[in-house]
Design a protein around this motif. Structure first.
Motif, PDB file in Angstrom:
ATOM      1  N   SER A 169     -27.602  21.089 -62.103  1.00  0.00           N
ATOM      2  CA  SER A 169     -27.376  20.663 -60.718  1.00  0.00           C
ATOM      3  C   SER A 169     -27.381  19.150 -60.559  1.00  0.00           C
ATOM      4  N   GLY A 170     -27.565  18.438 -61.675  1.00  0.00           N
ATOM      5  CA  GLY A 170     -27.530  16.987 -61.607  1.00  0.00           C
ATOM      6  C   GLY A 170     -28.773  16.340 -61.027  1.00  0.00           C
ATOM      7  N   LEU A 171     -29.838  17.109 -60.934  1.00  0.00           N
ATOM      8  CA  LEU A 171     -31.080  16.564 -60.375  1.00  0.00           C
ATOM      9  C   LEU A 171     -31.852  15.754 -61.400  1.00  0.00           C
ATOM     10  N   ILE A 172     -31.788  16.200 -62.651  1.00  0.00           N
ATOM     11  CA  ILE A 172     -32.518  15.535 -63.723  1.00  0.00           C
ATOM     12  C   ILE A 172     -31.634  15.491 -64.962  1.00  0.00           C
ATOM     13  N   ASP A 173     -32.081  14.735 -65.951  1.00  0.00           N
ATOM     14  CA  ASP A 173     -31.421  14.786 -67.243  1.00  0.00           C
ATOM     15  C   ASP A 173     -32.506  14.989 -68.300  1.00  0.00           C
ATOM     16  N   LEU A 174     -32.140  15.675 -69.391  1.00  0.00           N
ATOM     17  CA  LEU A 174     -33.138  16.020 -70.405  1.00  0.00           C
ATOM     18  C   LEU A 174     -32.699  15.523 -71.772  1.00  0.00           C
ATOM     19  N   GLN A 175     -33.640  14.904 -72.490  1.00  0.00           N
ATOM     20  CA  GLN A 175     -33.412  14.576 -73.896  1.00  0.00           C
ATOM     21  C   GLN A 175     -34.718  14.823 -74.600  1.00  0.00           C
ATOM     22  N   GLY A 176     -34.861  16.011 -75.145  1.00  0.00           N
ATOM     23  CA  GLY A 176     -36.146  16.385 -75.720  1.00  0.00           C
ATOM     24  C   GLY A 176     -37.192  16.399 -74.633  1.00  0.00           C
ATOM     25  N   ARG A 177     -38.297  15.679 -74.870  1.00  0.00           N
ATOM     26  CA  ARG A 177     -39.351  15.678 -73.853  1.00  0.00           C
ATOM     27  C   ARG A 177     -39.152  14.622 -72.791  1.00  0.00           C
ATOM     28  N   LYS A 178     -38.116  13.786 -72.969  1.00  0.00           N
ATOM     29  CA  LYS A 178     -37.851  12.787 -71.943  1.00  0.00           C
ATOM     30  C   LYS A 178     -37.161  13.451 -70.766  1.00  0.00           C
ATOM     31  N   ILE A 179     -37.698  13.215 -69.600  1.00  0.00           N
ATOM     32  CA  ILE A 179     -37.094  13.756 -68.386  1.00  0.00           C
ATOM     33  C   ILE A 179     -36.668  12.593 -67.510  1.00  0.00           C
ATOM     34  N   LYS A 180     -35.373  12.539 -67.204  1.00  0.00           N
ATOM     35  CA  LYS A 180     -34.889  11.504 -66.284  1.00  0.00           C
ATOM     36  C   LYS A 180     -34.753  12.093 -64.892  1.00  0.00           C
ATOM     37  N   ILE A 181     -35.299  11.376 -63.941  1.00  0.00           N
ATOM     38  CA  ILE A 181     -35.207  11.821 -62.546  1.00  0.00           C
ATOM     39  C   ILE A 181     -33.969  11.172 -61.927  1.00  0.00           C
ATOM     40  N   LEU A 182     -32.951  11.979 -61.663  1.00  0.00           N
ATOM     41  CA  LEU A 182     -31.690  11.429 -61.155  1.00  0.00           C
ATOM     42  C   LEU A 182     -31.595  11.517 -59.637  1.00  0.00           C
ATOM     43  N   ASP A 183     -32.081  12.600 -59.080  1.00  0.00           N
ATOM     44  CA  ASP A 183     -31.921  12.807 -57.640  1.00  0.00           C
ATOM     45  C   ASP A 183     -33.256  13.199 -57.000  1.00  0.00           C
ATOM     46  N   MET A 184     -34.022  12.172 -56.630  1.00  0.00           N
ATOM     47  CA  MET A 184     -35.338  12.392 -56.062  1.00  0.00           C
ATOM     48  C   MET A 184     -35.260  13.193 -54.774  1.00  0.00           C
ATOM     49  N   ASN A 185     -34.296  12.862 -53.925  1.00  0.00           N
ATOM     50  CA  ASN A 185     -34.196  13.569 -52.646  1.00  0.00           C
ATOM     51  C   ASN A 185     -33.841  15.034 -52.838  1.00  0.00           C
ATOM     52  N   GLY A 186     -32.993  15.300 -53.826  1.00  0.00           N
ATOM     53  CA  GLY A 186     -32.665  16.684 -54.135  1.00  0.00           C
ATOM     54  C   GLY A 186     -33.918  17.456 -54.517  1.00  0.00           C
ATOM     55  N   LEU A 187     -34.740  16.835 -55.337  1.00  0.00           N
ATOM     56  CA  LEU A 187     -35.982  17.490 -55.750  1.00  0.00           C
ATOM     57  C   LEU A 187     -36.917  17.688 -54.553  1.00  0.00           C
ATOM     58  N   LYS A 188     -36.997  16.669 -53.711  1.00  0.00           N
ATOM     59  CA  LYS A 188     -37.831  16.803 -52.506  1.00  0.00           C
ATOM     60  C   LYS A 188     -37.371  17.981 -51.678  1.00  0.00           C
ATOM     61  N   HIS A 189     -36.060  18.088 -51.567  1.00  0.00           N
ATOM     62  CA  HIS A 189     -35.503  19.162 -50.763  1.00  0.00           C
ATOM     63  C   HIS A 189     -35.897  20.527 -51.330  1.00  0.00           C
ATOM     64  N   ILE A 190     -35.774  20.654 -52.641  1.00  0.00           N
ATOM     65  CA  ILE A 190     -36.133  21.922 -53.278  1.00  0.00           C
ATOM     66  C   ILE A 190     -37.619  22.209 -53.138  1.00  0.00           C
ATOM     67  N   SER A 191     -38.423  21.176 -53.247  1.00  0.00           N
ATOM     68  CA  SER A 191     -39.879  21.395 -53.275  1.00  0.00           C
ATOM     69  C   SER A 191     -40.457  21.781 -51.919  1.00  0.00           C
ATOM     70  N   ASN A 192     -39.722  21.533 -50.852  1.00  0.00           N
ATOM     71  CA  ASN A 192     -40.271  21.791 -49.528  1.00  0.00           C
ATOM     72  C   ASN A 192     -41.601  21.077 -49.310  1.00  0.00           C
ATOM     73  N   ALA A 193     -41.716  19.901 -49.830  1.00  0.00           N
ATOM     74  CA  ALA A 193     -42.935  19.121 -49.631  1.00  0.00           C
ATOM     75  C   ALA A 193     -42.506  17.712 -49.233  1.00  0.00           C
ATOM     76  N   PHE A 194     -43.372  16.782 -49.246  1.00  0.00           N
ATOM     77  CA  PHE A 194     -43.072  15.386 -48.958  1.00  0.00           C
ATOM     78  C   PHE A 194     -42.203  15.233 -47.702  1.00  0.00           C
ATOM     79  N   PRO A 195     -42.751  15.529 -46.559  1.00  0.00           N
ATOM     80  CA  PRO A 195     -41.964  15.500 -45.322  1.00  0.00           C
ATOM     81  C   PRO A 195     -41.628  14.047 -44.954  1.00  0.00           C
ATOM     82  N   LYS A 216     -45.655  29.134 -52.611  1.00  0.00           N
ATOM     83  CA  LYS A 216     -44.347  28.671 -53.054  1.00  0.00           C
ATOM     84  C   LYS A 216     -43.860  29.373 -54.312  1.00  0.00           C
ATOM     85  N   SER A 217     -42.562  29.339 -54.504  1.00  0.00           N
ATOM     86  CA  SER A 217     -41.959  29.916 -55.710  1.00  0.00           C
ATOM     87  C   SER A 217     -42.159  28.948 -56.878  1.00  0.00           C
TER      88      SER A 217
END
Lengths: 235, 235
Positions: free
Chosen positions: A209-235, A154-155
């Motif tokens: 792309s609106g998938l996550i939000d960042l505030q320093g080291r805090k990472i907010k997961i906004l679009d889980m399905n979008g991330l799944k799609h990018i990752s090509n995993a979690f079928p 994977k990339s």
DNA sequence: CGTGGGTTTGAGTGGGCTCAAGCCCGGTGG
DNA sequence: CCACCGGGCTTGAGCCCACTCAAACCCACG
């Protein structure tokens, strides 16, 4: 060090419904509680070092442990994280080898040290416990094989998305969707297997792309399905 | 199929000095011999498929088995090879999961099928055997962690050199220094985690440098230390 | 107010991938 | 016997992802 005044206990850790120790006999459990030494470990403490002899295993009651190997040029490769309920270091103890990883606290917490010979004794005289540990090792091995395939095929972009989802699985989100583990960009890079700058660029790309939000080291997961799609995993 | 006329036997496999089964009781050994089914498997046969239920494990008396995962786009990632004395499939059986890899014969040989429940029975009632299997899993896990680090941090060139040395370790060389396993370029690429063309280019590069010699699929290892040096491994 | 660790951004480069074409060789059938 | 496959191997050209290097920024902390 006032914290040490509260008498720490490993009871939750040993008696939890999913505890690896659930198959121990009452006598073995007594022995375990008697022989193990719980204490608070602070951020930055090292539990064991890659290449050194390892004198026992650690059971995590709270806090987060980072387990990594050091590559040829000194760069860390994070293999996994340990959290509440995990037992770490057993691999080297049971294979009777030197530690193949280093374990370092990244979130302070209560850990219980269990001497190597006690663990080996339990494994040798209690088939149920032994079977439990074996299942653990087999599960880890399956994960490792999957990650080998990902790294090989994977990339960086796909892998970063996948790691964010794995971290969500393992550490969860708070009510604001914030990932409940705090990592530096460099640590993220050392999981994904890439350069720090690449992680930074991709994270802000995900943010655009609106998938996550960042505030320093805090990472907010906004679009889980979008991330799944990018990752090509979690079928 | 005349070969089937020779009555195959797993004795060497079960009784070898390093056999994983050395801790079985005489009764268990009888049961094992009675319940296991040895036969010759031909090149190309598949022992089990990734994602499917797995009904038992295989013990290799002779021949070579390729164990791989299939990635998102159908590309194979070879995880390991099995040879004489190895036992394969135990991970999924013991973790009670679907197979996480596919196992395919690449060099015909005699293998012994052992039903899953028998293996689990032995694990549950024989701590010595259980401990032996556990050590195996822990060892594999250590190797997997090392390979994760290599994939994440090393160049294709370094990894190819390292793989050639690993194959030498595992399968040995004949009197002409020829590696005793025959792989296509594509298979080599699927171990290293790269494209077939890259393997071809690097192999001929190694040949130019006098490190190896090539005659079709035969690879002669001429300069082990040179390869070690390139691989940045084997300290 | 300086110091240092972590983060961000930009520019440049190159390792390794993709695509495409040609070669080699063993097998198969006319 | 030869023509013709087809699978694997080889080579070349071009490109892009991701790495490296460098500089600046941010912010917590002494």
């Amino acid at each position: 060090m006032k914290k040490q005044d509260e008498i720490p206990t490993c009871n939750t850790c040993f008696n939890g419904i999913n505890s690896i120790f659930k198959h121990l006999s009452p006598e073995q459990m007594d022995l375990l509680i008697y022989s193990s030494t719980p204490r608070i470990y602070e951020k930055g403490e090292t539990l064991y070092h890659e290449g050194r002899r390892i004198s026992g295993v650690y059971c995590i009651e709270s806090g987060i442990v980072k387990i990594y190997k050091t590559g040829f040029d000194g760069k860390e490769q994070i293999i996994m994280f340990g959290k509440q309920g995990d037992i770490i270091g057993y691999r080297s103890v049971l294979a009777n080898e030197l530690a193949c990883t280093t374990a370092k606290i990244i979130d302070e917490g209560l850990l219980c040290f269990i001497p190597a010979n006690l663990l080996i004794q339990f494994v040798k005289e209690n088939p149920g416990f032994s079977y439990e540990i074996m299942k653990l090792a087999c599960k880890e091995l399956g994960d490792a094989n999957q990650y080998i395939t990902d790294l090989a095929q994977k990339s960086v972009r796909e892998r970063l998305a996948e790691i964010l989802l794995h971290l969500t699985d393992k550490f969860g989100l708070d009510t604001y969707q914030t990932l409940q583990i705090s990592l530096t960009r460099e640590e993220l890079a050392n999981i994904v297997g890439t350069a720090t700058e690449s992680v930074i660029r991709l994270l802000s790309d995900f943010k655009q792309s609106g998938l996550i939000d960042l505030q320093g080291r805090k990472i907010k997961i906004l679009d889980m399905n979008g991330l799944k799609h990018i990752s090509n995993a979690f079928p």
